[in-house]
Design an enzyme around this catalytic site. Structure first.
Site, mmCIF file in Angstrom:
data_model
loop_
_atom_site.group_PDB
_atom_site.id
_atom_site.type_symbol
_atom_site.label_atom_id
_atom_site.label_comp_id
_atom_site.label_asym_id
_atom_site.label_seq_id
_atom_site.Cartn_x
_atom_site.Cartn_y
_atom_site.Cartn_z
ATOM 1 N N ARG A 143 0.678 -1.039 -0.008
ATOM 2 C CA ARG A 143 0.135 0.155 -0.263
ATOM 3 C C ARG A 143 0.774 1.395 0.072
ATOM 4 N NH1 ARG A 143 -2.099 -3.413 -1.257
ATOM 5 N NH2 ARG A 143 -3.970 -4.471 -0.299
ATOM 6 N N SER A 150 -11.245 0.056 3.264
ATOM 7 C CA SER A 150 -10.575 -0.394 4.311
ATOM 8 C C SER A 150 -10.008 0.846 4.917
ATOM 9 C CB SER A 150 -9.365 -1.459 3.947
ATOM 10 O OG SER A 150 -9.810 -2.454 3.470
ATOM 11 N N GLU A 201 -4.867 4.076 5.847
ATOM 12 C CA GLU A 201 -4.696 4.074 4.466
ATOM 13 C C GLU A 201 -4.885 5.099 3.365
ATOM 14 O OE1 GLU A 201 -5.593 -0.048 2.847
ATOM 15 O OE2 GLU A 201 -6.583 1.057 1.205
HETATM 16 C C1 FAD Z 1 -15.445 0.612 -1.048
HETATM 17 C C2 FAD Z 1 -13.802 0.758 -1.343
HETATM 18 C C3 FAD Z 1 -13.226 -0.476 -1.433
HETATM 19 C C4 FAD Z 1 -11.726 -0.135 -1.644
HETATM 20 N N1 FAD Z 1 -10.960 -1.414 -1.812
HETATM 21 C C5 FAD Z 1 -9.853 -1.466 -2.122
HETATM 22 C C6 FAD Z 1 -9.016 -2.835 -2.178
HETATM 23 O O1 FAD Z 1 -9.315 -3.667 -2.199
HETATM 24 N N2 FAD Z 1 -7.553 -2.415 -2.136
HETATM 25 C C7 FAD Z 1 -7.033 -1.279 -2.466
HETATM 26 O O2 FAD Z 1 -5.983 -1.174 -2.616
HETATM 27 N N3 FAD Z 1 -7.614 0.002 -2.351
HETATM 28 C C8 FAD Z 1 -9.009 -0.093 -2.083
HETATM 29 N N4 FAD Z 1 -9.827 1.036 -2.025
HETATM 30 C C9 FAD Z 1 -9.012 2.325 -1.903
HETATM 31 C C10 FAD Z 1 -9.346 2.986 -3.318
HETATM 32 O O3 FAD Z 1 -10.160 2.777 -4.240
HETATM 33 C C11 FAD Z 1 -7.771 2.832 -4.103
HETATM 34 O O4 FAD Z 1 -6.793 3.346 -3.596
HETATM 35 C C12 FAD Z 1 -8.058 3.521 -5.631
HETATM 36 O O5 FAD Z 1 -6.916 3.121 -6.083
HETATM 37 C C13 FAD Z 1 -7.978 5.013 -5.426
HETATM 38 O O6 FAD Z 1 -8.603 5.724 -6.610
HETATM 39 P P1 FAD Z 1 -8.984 6.928 -6.925
HETATM 40 O O7 FAD Z 1 -8.712 7.215 -8.265
HETATM 41 O O8 FAD Z 1 -10.352 7.058 -6.277
HETATM 42 O O9 FAD Z 1 -8.081 7.706 -6.163
HETATM 43 P P2 FAD Z 1 -8.085 9.334 -5.306
HETATM 44 O O10 FAD Z 1 -8.789 9.338 -4.180
HETATM 45 O O11 FAD Z 1 -8.620 10.205 -6.217
HETATM 46 O O12 FAD Z 1 -6.595 9.508 -5.197
HETATM 47 C C14 FAD Z 1 -5.843 8.795 -4.136
HETATM 48 C C15 FAD Z 1 -4.180 9.500 -4.322
HETATM 49 O O13 FAD Z 1 -3.721 9.234 -5.346
HETATM 50 C C16 FAD Z 1 -3.198 10.448 -6.095
HETATM 51 N N5 FAD Z 1 -3.392 10.459 -7.203
HETATM 52 C C17 FAD Z 1 -4.526 9.790 -7.838
HETATM 53 N N6 FAD Z 1 -4.610 10.120 -9.319
HETATM 54 C C18 FAD Z 1 -3.283 10.566 -9.626
HETATM 55 C C19 FAD Z 1 -2.400 10.683 -10.654
HETATM 56 N N7 FAD Z 1 -3.059 10.476 -11.916
HETATM 57 N N8 FAD Z 1 -1.323 11.067 -10.430
HETATM 58 C C20 FAD Z 1 -0.603 11.141 -9.416
HETATM 59 N N9 FAD Z 1 -1.323 10.915 -8.179
HETATM 60 C C21 FAD Z 1 -2.505 10.648 -8.281
HETATM 61 C C22 FAD Z 1 -3.940 11.570 -5.324
HETATM 62 O O14 FAD Z 1 -3.366 12.767 -5.276
HETATM 63 C C23 FAD Z 1 -4.207 10.865 -3.704
HETATM 64 O O15 FAD Z 1 -3.249 11.242 -3.024
HETATM 65 C C24 FAD Z 1 -11.269 1.009 -1.553
HETATM 66 C C25 FAD Z 1 -11.986 2.128 -1.688
HETATM 67 C C26 FAD Z 1 -13.370 2.153 -1.415
HETATM 68 C C27 FAD Z 1 -14.292 3.254 -1.150
#
Ligand code: FAD
Length: 350
Positions: free
Chosen positions: A167, A241, A344
Protein backbone atom coordinates in the site's frame (compact mmCIF):
# COMPACT_ATOMS: atom_id res chain seq x y z
CA UNK A 1 -6.40 33.81 -23.12
CA UNK A 2 -4.25 31.36 -21.08
CA UNK A 3 -5.18 28.90 -18.36
CA UNK A 4 -8.43 29.73 -16.53
CA UNK A 5 -9.35 27.45 -13.61
CA UNK A 6 -12.77 27.26 -11.95
CA UNK A 7 -12.93 29.03 -8.60
CA UNK A 8 -14.34 28.14 -5.15
CA UNK A 9 -15.29 24.57 -5.95
CA UNK A 10 -16.83 22.27 -3.30
CA UNK A 11 -14.69 19.19 -2.72
CA UNK A 12 -16.75 16.82 -0.57
CA UNK A 13 -18.86 15.52 -3.45
CA UNK A 14 -15.70 14.69 -5.41
CA UNK A 15 -14.75 12.01 -2.86
CA UNK A 16 -16.45 8.81 -1.70
CA UNK A 17 -16.15 9.85 1.99
CA UNK A 18 -17.98 13.11 1.20
CA UNK A 19 -15.72 15.14 3.47
CA UNK A 20 -13.99 18.38 2.55
CA UNK A 21 -14.22 22.15 2.22
CA UNK A 22 -13.44 24.05 -0.95
CA UNK A 23 -10.68 24.45 -3.51
CA UNK A 24 -9.81 28.04 -4.34
CA UNK A 25 -9.02 26.80 -7.87
CA UNK A 26 -10.04 23.63 -9.72
CA UNK A 27 -9.51 22.19 -13.18
CA UNK A 28 -10.12 18.97 -15.08
CA UNK A 29 -7.24 17.75 -17.25
CA UNK A 30 -7.98 15.55 -20.29
CA UNK A 31 -4.50 15.49 -21.85
CA UNK A 32 -0.92 15.56 -20.55
CA UNK A 33 -0.33 18.38 -23.04
CA UNK A 34 -2.36 20.73 -20.81
CA UNK A 35 -0.03 20.26 -17.84
CA UNK A 36 2.97 22.49 -18.79
CA UNK A 37 0.72 25.55 -19.06
CA UNK A 38 -1.02 24.72 -15.77
CA UNK A 39 2.29 24.35 -13.94
CA UNK A 40 3.60 27.58 -15.44
CA UNK A 41 0.45 29.27 -14.05
CA UNK A 42 0.98 27.67 -10.63
CA UNK A 43 4.59 28.83 -10.58
CA UNK A 44 3.64 32.33 -11.69
CA UNK A 45 1.07 32.55 -8.89
CA UNK A 46 3.19 30.65 -6.32
CA UNK A 47 0.34 28.23 -5.61
CA UNK A 48 0.42 24.58 -4.52
CA UNK A 49 -1.50 21.79 -6.31
CA UNK A 50 -3.33 18.61 -5.35
CA UNK A 51 -4.07 15.74 -7.74
CA UNK A 52 -7.46 14.03 -7.63
CA UNK A 53 -8.83 11.05 -9.54
CA UNK A 54 -11.91 9.14 -8.32
CA UNK A 55 -11.63 10.46 -4.75
CA UNK A 56 -12.07 7.01 -3.16
CA UNK A 57 -8.84 7.22 -1.18
CA UNK A 58 -8.80 10.92 -0.34
CA UNK A 59 -10.02 12.74 2.76
CA UNK A 60 -9.91 16.49 2.20
CA UNK A 61 -9.57 19.09 4.97
CA UNK A 62 -12.51 21.15 6.18
CA UNK A 63 -11.18 24.56 5.17
CA UNK A 64 -10.21 26.15 1.87
CA UNK A 65 -7.35 24.70 -0.14
CA UNK A 66 -5.59 27.85 -1.35
CA UNK A 67 -4.19 26.24 -4.45
CA UNK A 68 -5.30 24.25 -7.51
CA UNK A 69 -6.99 20.84 -7.38
CA UNK A 70 -6.23 19.04 -10.65
CA UNK A 71 -8.77 16.33 -11.50
CA UNK A 72 -7.29 13.79 -13.92
CA UNK A 73 -9.44 12.63 -16.81
CA UNK A 74 -6.86 11.41 -19.35
CA UNK A 75 -8.42 8.58 -21.34
CA UNK A 76 -7.06 5.91 -23.70
CA UNK A 77 -6.48 2.16 -24.03
CA UNK A 78 -4.17 0.26 -26.40
CA UNK A 79 -2.59 -3.17 -26.70
CA UNK A 80 1.07 -2.35 -27.37
CA UNK A 81 2.41 -5.84 -28.07
CA UNK A 82 1.43 -9.49 -27.83
CA UNK A 83 3.19 -12.83 -27.61
CA UNK A 84 1.90 -16.36 -27.20
CA UNK A 85 1.89 -16.04 -23.40
CA UNK A 86 1.36 -12.36 -22.67
CA UNK A 87 0.28 -8.93 -23.85
CA UNK A 88 1.39 -5.42 -22.94
CA UNK A 89 -1.35 -2.81 -22.56
CA UNK A 90 -1.22 0.90 -21.87
CA UNK A 91 -4.10 2.78 -20.23
CA UNK A 92 -4.82 6.47 -19.70
CA UNK A 93 -4.74 7.47 -16.02
CA UNK A 94 -8.31 8.79 -16.08
CA UNK A 95 -9.85 5.47 -17.15
CA UNK A 96 -12.06 3.78 -14.55
CA UNK A 97 -9.99 0.99 -12.96
CA UNK A 98 -12.74 -1.63 -12.75
CA UNK A 99 -13.88 -1.00 -16.34
CA UNK A 100 -10.29 -1.71 -17.45
CA UNK A 101 -10.18 -4.91 -15.36
CA UNK A 102 -13.40 -6.02 -17.10
CA UNK A 103 -11.96 -5.12 -20.50
CA UNK A 104 -8.74 -7.09 -19.96
CA UNK A 105 -10.79 -10.11 -18.89
CA UNK A 106 -12.86 -9.80 -22.10
CA UNK A 107 -9.53 -9.87 -23.94
CA UNK A 108 -8.68 -13.09 -22.00
CA UNK A 109 -5.76 -11.39 -20.25
CA UNK A 110 -5.04 -12.24 -16.62
CA UNK A 111 -3.05 -10.62 -13.82
CA UNK A 112 -5.47 -8.04 -12.42
CA UNK A 113 -8.66 -10.12 -12.13
CA UNK A 114 -8.40 -10.32 -8.31
CA UNK A 115 -8.35 -6.49 -8.29
CA UNK A 116 -11.92 -6.46 -9.65
CA UNK A 117 -14.29 -4.04 -7.96
CA UNK A 118 -11.72 -1.63 -6.54
CA UNK A 119 -13.11 1.89 -7.02
CA UNK A 120 -11.11 4.70 -8.56
CA UNK A 121 -9.14 5.52 -11.66
CA UNK A 122 -6.12 3.81 -13.23
CA UNK A 123 -3.71 6.64 -12.43
CA UNK A 124 -4.31 6.30 -8.70
CA UNK A 125 -3.74 2.52 -8.75
CA UNK A 126 0.10 2.68 -8.55
CA UNK A 127 0.00 5.45 -5.91
CA UNK A 128 -0.88 3.07 -3.09
CA UNK A 129 0.00 -0.09 -5.06
CA UNK A 130 -3.60 -1.29 -4.92
CA UNK A 131 -3.99 -4.86 -3.82
CA UNK A 132 -6.61 -7.47 -3.03
CA UNK A 133 -6.91 -11.25 -2.89
CA UNK A 134 -3.21 -11.89 -3.48
CA UNK A 135 -2.63 -9.53 -6.42
CA UNK A 136 -1.06 -6.07 -6.36
CA UNK A 137 -0.65 -3.71 -9.29
CA UNK A 138 3.11 -3.89 -8.81
CA UNK A 139 3.01 -7.52 -10.06
CA UNK A 140 1.93 -6.49 -13.57
CA UNK A 141 3.26 -2.92 -13.89
CA UNK A 142 5.98 -2.54 -16.53
CA UNK A 143 6.16 1.25 -16.36
CA UNK A 144 4.24 4.34 -15.33
CA UNK A 145 4.11 7.40 -17.59
CA UNK A 146 4.31 10.62 -15.58
CA UNK A 147 4.39 14.36 -15.93
CA UNK A 148 7.37 15.45 -13.84
CA UNK A 149 6.38 18.72 -12.17
CA UNK A 150 10.05 19.44 -11.30
CA UNK A 151 10.94 20.09 -14.94
CA UNK A 152 7.56 20.03 -16.79
CA UNK A 153 8.31 17.01 -18.98
CA UNK A 154 6.50 13.73 -19.59
CA UNK A 155 8.74 10.80 -18.75
CA UNK A 156 8.48 7.15 -17.75
CA UNK A 157 9.30 5.35 -14.50
CA UNK A 158 10.21 1.66 -14.45
CA UNK A 159 8.60 -0.72 -11.97
CA UNK A 160 11.71 -0.48 -9.75
CA UNK A 161 11.64 3.33 -9.86
CA UNK A 162 8.06 3.26 -8.54
CA UNK A 163 9.46 1.79 -5.26
CA UNK A 164 6.34 -0.27 -4.68
CA UNK A 165 5.67 -1.56 -1.18
CA UNK A 166 2.58 -2.80 0.65
CA UNK A 167 0.00 0.00 0.00
CA UNK A 168 2.82 2.39 -0.81
CA UNK A 169 5.03 3.67 -3.62
CA UNK A 170 7.33 6.55 -4.47
CA UNK A 171 4.19 8.55 -5.45
CA UNK A 172 2.99 8.44 -1.84
CA UNK A 173 6.42 8.56 -0.19
CA UNK A 174 9.83 9.73 -1.42
CA UNK A 175 8.53 11.69 -4.45
CA UNK A 176 5.14 12.70 -3.06
CA UNK A 177 3.47 15.43 -5.18
CA UNK A 178 6.30 15.41 -7.77
CA UNK A 179 4.68 13.26 -10.45
CA UNK A 180 1.28 13.29 -12.14
CA UNK A 181 0.58 9.87 -13.56
CA UNK A 182 -0.68 10.15 -17.13
CA UNK A 183 -0.73 6.45 -18.17
CA UNK A 184 0.15 3.00 -16.86
CA UNK A 185 1.66 0.13 -18.84
CA UNK A 186 0.89 -3.40 -17.67
CA UNK A 187 2.10 -6.83 -18.80
CA UNK A 188 -0.77 -9.31 -18.58
CA UNK A 189 -0.80 -13.08 -18.97
CA UNK A 190 -2.55 -15.39 -21.41
CA UNK A 191 -1.83 -18.44 -19.21
CA UNK A 192 -4.69 -20.12 -17.30
CA UNK A 193 -5.45 -18.25 -14.05
CA UNK A 194 -5.49 -19.84 -10.61
CA UNK A 195 -7.81 -19.49 -7.63
CA UNK A 196 -6.77 -16.53 -5.41
CA UNK A 197 -5.28 -18.13 -2.28
CA UNK A 198 -7.57 -16.32 0.14
CA UNK A 199 -10.01 -18.15 2.41
CA UNK A 200 -13.12 -16.44 0.97
CA UNK A 201 -12.10 -17.21 -2.61
CA UNK A 202 -10.98 -20.77 -1.84
CA UNK A 203 -14.30 -21.49 -0.08
CA UNK A 204 -16.31 -19.86 -2.89
CA UNK A 205 -14.85 -22.19 -5.53
CA UNK A 206 -14.93 -25.24 -3.21
CA UNK A 207 -18.67 -24.70 -2.70
CA UNK A 208 -19.18 -24.43 -6.45
CA UNK A 209 -16.92 -27.42 -7.08
CA UNK A 210 -14.75 -25.44 -9.52
CA UNK A 211 -11.03 -26.26 -9.44
CA UNK A 212 -9.83 -24.42 -12.57
CA UNK A 213 -11.93 -21.25 -12.83
CA UNK A 214 -11.87 -18.96 -15.87
CA UNK A 215 -11.03 -15.27 -15.60
CA UNK A 216 -14.74 -14.24 -15.78
CA UNK A 217 -15.53 -16.77 -13.01
CA UNK A 218 -12.79 -15.31 -10.80
CA UNK A 219 -14.05 -11.77 -11.45
CA UNK A 220 -17.61 -12.83 -10.57
CA UNK A 221 -16.38 -14.47 -7.35
CA UNK A 222 -14.34 -11.45 -6.27
CA UNK A 223 -17.22 -9.05 -6.98
CA UNK A 224 -19.60 -11.22 -4.93
CA UNK A 225 -17.15 -11.55 -2.03
CA UNK A 226 -16.50 -7.80 -2.05
CA UNK A 227 -20.23 -7.00 -2.07
CA UNK A 228 -20.52 -8.79 1.28
CA UNK A 229 -17.38 -7.19 2.67
CA UNK A 230 -17.55 -3.51 1.74
CA UNK A 231 -20.29 -1.00 2.37
CA UNK A 232 -21.20 0.70 -0.93
CA UNK A 233 -20.00 4.34 -0.57
CA UNK A 234 -23.12 5.42 -2.48
CA UNK A 235 -25.18 4.07 0.45
CA UNK A 236 -22.90 5.14 3.32
CA UNK A 237 -19.89 7.31 2.35
CA UNK A 238 -16.54 5.63 3.14
CA UNK A 239 -13.05 5.02 1.75
CA UNK A 240 -12.95 1.21 1.93
CA UNK A 241 -10.48 -0.31 4.40
CA UNK A 242 -9.43 2.58 6.59
CA UNK A 243 -6.30 1.11 8.20
CA UNK A 244 -3.41 -0.77 6.66
CA UNK A 245 -2.91 -4.28 7.99
CA UNK A 246 0.10 -3.81 10.29
CA UNK A 247 3.23 -5.82 9.54
CA UNK A 248 4.90 -6.56 12.85
CA UNK A 249 8.11 -8.18 14.04
CA UNK A 250 8.05 -11.81 15.16
CA UNK A 251 8.42 -10.96 18.85
CA UNK A 252 5.39 -8.62 18.87
CA UNK A 253 3.33 -11.02 16.75
CA UNK A 254 4.13 -14.05 18.94
CA UNK A 255 2.95 -12.15 22.03
CA UNK A 256 -0.37 -11.20 20.36
CA UNK A 257 -0.86 -14.74 19.02
CA UNK A 258 -0.15 -16.27 22.46
CA UNK A 259 -2.75 -13.99 24.09
CA UNK A 260 -5.27 -14.26 21.20
CA UNK A 261 -5.01 -17.66 19.52
CA UNK A 262 -7.89 -16.76 17.15
CA UNK A 263 -6.19 -13.59 15.82
CA UNK A 264 -6.47 -13.26 12.03
CA UNK A 265 -3.07 -13.24 10.30
CA UNK A 266 -2.40 -12.95 6.54
CA UNK A 267 -1.84 -15.03 4.49
CA UNK A 268 -4.70 -17.06 5.92
CA UNK A 269 -3.70 -20.70 6.25
CA UNK A 270 -4.66 -23.70 8.34
CA UNK A 271 -2.08 -22.45 10.84
CA UNK A 272 -0.64 -19.00 11.50
CA UNK A 273 2.34 -18.38 9.22
CA UNK A 274 4.77 -15.46 8.84
CA UNK A 275 5.54 -13.47 5.70
CA UNK A 276 8.84 -14.02 3.92
CA UNK A 277 11.46 -12.49 6.22
CA UNK A 278 9.76 -13.58 9.43
CA UNK A 279 7.40 -10.65 10.04
CA UNK A 280 3.65 -11.16 10.49
CA UNK A 281 0.79 -9.31 8.76
CA UNK A 282 -2.03 -8.96 11.29
CA UNK A 283 -5.58 -8.17 10.16
CA UNK A 284 -6.27 -4.60 11.34
CA UNK A 285 -10.02 -5.32 11.16
CA UNK A 286 -9.65 -8.20 13.61
CA UNK A 287 -7.77 -6.01 16.12
CA UNK A 288 -10.54 -3.38 16.00
CA UNK A 289 -13.34 -5.95 16.13
CA UNK A 290 -11.74 -7.75 19.06
CA UNK A 291 -11.82 -4.49 21.03
CA UNK A 292 -15.58 -4.42 20.52
CA UNK A 293 -15.42 -1.25 18.42
CA UNK A 294 -17.77 -2.30 15.61
CA UNK A 295 -20.55 0.27 15.36
CA UNK A 296 -18.69 2.80 17.59
CA UNK A 297 -20.05 6.29 16.80
CA UNK A 298 -18.40 9.65 17.44
CA UNK A 299 -19.98 12.87 16.18
CA UNK A 300 -21.06 12.17 12.58
CA UNK A 301 -18.71 9.25 11.93
CA UNK A 302 -18.79 5.62 12.93
CA UNK A 303 -17.14 2.23 12.58
CA UNK A 304 -19.32 0.14 10.24
CA UNK A 305 -21.42 -2.15 12.47
CA UNK A 306 -20.53 -5.18 10.34
CA UNK A 307 -17.04 -4.38 9.04
CA UNK A 308 -14.58 -3.15 11.67
CA UNK A 309 -12.09 -1.89 9.07
CA UNK A 310 -14.53 0.49 7.37
CA UNK A 311 -15.14 3.96 8.85
CA UNK A 312 -18.20 5.83 7.60
CA UNK A 313 -19.65 9.32 7.29
CA UNK A 314 -23.19 9.22 8.69
CA UNK A 315 -23.88 12.53 6.94
CA UNK A 316 -22.29 15.95 7.16
CA UNK A 317 -19.11 14.74 8.90
CA UNK A 318 -15.94 16.82 8.95
CA UNK A 319 -12.31 15.73 8.75
CA UNK A 320 -12.07 16.82 12.40
CA UNK A 321 -14.82 14.32 13.38
CA UNK A 322 -13.07 11.57 11.47
CA UNK A 323 -9.67 12.30 12.98
CA UNK A 324 -11.14 12.05 16.50
CA UNK A 325 -12.52 8.61 15.75
CA UNK A 326 -9.26 7.53 14.08
CA UNK A 327 -7.21 8.67 17.10
CA UNK A 328 -9.54 6.87 19.49
CA UNK A 329 -9.20 3.60 17.57
CA UNK A 330 -5.42 4.01 17.22
CA UNK A 331 -5.01 4.72 20.95
CA UNK A 332 -7.09 1.71 22.01
CA UNK A 333 -5.26 -0.62 19.59
CA UNK A 334 -1.85 0.63 20.74
CA UNK A 335 -2.81 0.24 24.39
CA UNK A 336 -4.08 -3.31 23.97
CA UNK A 337 -1.68 -4.74 21.38
CA UNK A 338 1.33 -2.38 21.25
CA UNK A 339 0.71 -1.81 17.52
CA UNK A 340 0.27 1.53 15.78
CA UNK A 341 -2.40 1.42 13.11
CA UNK A 342 -1.68 3.55 10.06
CA UNK A 343 -4.46 5.15 7.98
CA UNK A 344 -4.62 3.93 4.37
CA UNK A 345 -6.40 6.89 2.68
CA UNK A 346 -4.55 10.10 1.92
CA UNK A 347 -5.60 12.65 4.56
CA UNK A 348 -5.04 16.14 3.17
CA UNK A 349 -4.82 18.90 5.77
CA UNK A 350 -6.17 22.40 5.07
C1 FAD B 1 -15.41 0.64 -1.07
C2 FAD B 1 -13.94 0.76 -1.30
C3 FAD B 1 -13.17 -0.39 -1.45
C4 FAD B 1 -11.80 -0.30 -1.67
N1 FAD B 1 -11.06 -1.45 -1.81
C5 FAD B 1 -9.73 -1.39 -2.01
C6 FAD B 1 -8.95 -2.59 -2.14
O1 FAD B 1 -9.46 -3.69 -2.10
N2 FAD B 1 -7.61 -2.46 -2.32
C7 FAD B 1 -6.99 -1.24 -2.40
O2 FAD B 1 -5.77 -1.21 -2.56
N3 FAD B 1 -7.70 -0.10 -2.28
C8 FAD B 1 -9.05 -0.14 -2.09
N4 FAD B 1 -9.77 1.02 -1.94
C9 FAD B 1 -9.07 2.31 -1.98
C10 FAD B 1 -9.12 3.03 -3.35
O3 FAD B 1 -10.18 2.58 -4.13
C11 FAD B 1 -7.82 2.87 -4.15
O4 FAD B 1 -6.74 3.38 -3.42
C12 FAD B 1 -7.89 3.58 -5.50
O5 FAD B 1 -6.75 3.29 -6.27
C13 FAD B 1 -8.05 5.09 -5.37
O6 FAD B 1 -8.38 5.61 -6.65
P1 FAD B 1 -9.00 7.04 -6.83
O7 FAD B 1 -8.97 7.31 -8.29
O8 FAD B 1 -10.30 7.13 -6.18
O9 FAD B 1 -7.89 7.91 -6.09
P2 FAD B 1 -8.01 9.32 -5.36
O10 FAD B 1 -8.66 9.17 -4.04
O11 FAD B 1 -8.54 10.35 -6.27
O12 FAD B 1 -6.45 9.62 -5.12
C14 FAD B 1 -5.71 8.85 -4.20
C15 FAD B 1 -4.29 9.41 -4.11
O13 FAD B 1 -3.63 9.24 -5.35
C16 FAD B 1 -3.22 10.50 -5.88
N5 FAD B 1 -3.48 10.44 -7.32
C17 FAD B 1 -4.65 10.16 -7.91
N6 FAD B 1 -4.53 10.17 -9.24
C18 FAD B 1 -3.23 10.48 -9.50
C19 FAD B 1 -2.46 10.64 -10.69
N7 FAD B 1 -3.00 10.50 -11.90
N8 FAD B 1 -1.15 10.98 -10.57
C20 FAD B 1 -0.58 11.13 -9.34
N9 FAD B 1 -1.24 10.98 -8.17
C21 FAD B 1 -2.55 10.65 -8.27
C22 FAD B 1 -4.06 11.55 -5.18
O14 FAD B 1 -3.37 12.81 -5.12
C23 FAD B 1 -4.26 10.92 -3.83
O15 FAD B 1 -3.11 11.19 -3.03
C24 FAD B 1 -11.17 0.97 -1.74
C25 FAD B 1 -11.94 2.14 -1.60
C26 FAD B 1 -13.33 2.03 -1.39
C27 FAD B 1 -14.13 3.28 -1.25
Amino acid sequence: MGFQPQQNVDLAELTTFKIGGQAAFYTVVTSADELPEIFAWLKQNSLPHLVLSGGSNTIFGDGIFRGLVIKISIMGFAVLSESEKSAVITVGSGEDWDAIVAKTIDLKLGGIEALSGIPGMCGAAPVQNIGAYGQEIKDTTLSVEVFDTDNSVVTSLTNAECEFEFRNSTFKATQKDRYIITAITLKLSKLPPSIPQYKDAINYFKEKNISTPTLPQIRKAILEIRRNKFMDPAVMPNAGSFFKNPIVAELVAKKIIAQNPDVKVYPEDTKIIPLEGGNYKIAAGWLIQNLGLKGLELEKVRVDPNHALVLENKGGATQKDLKQLVSKIQDLVTKKYGITLEAEPVIVEF
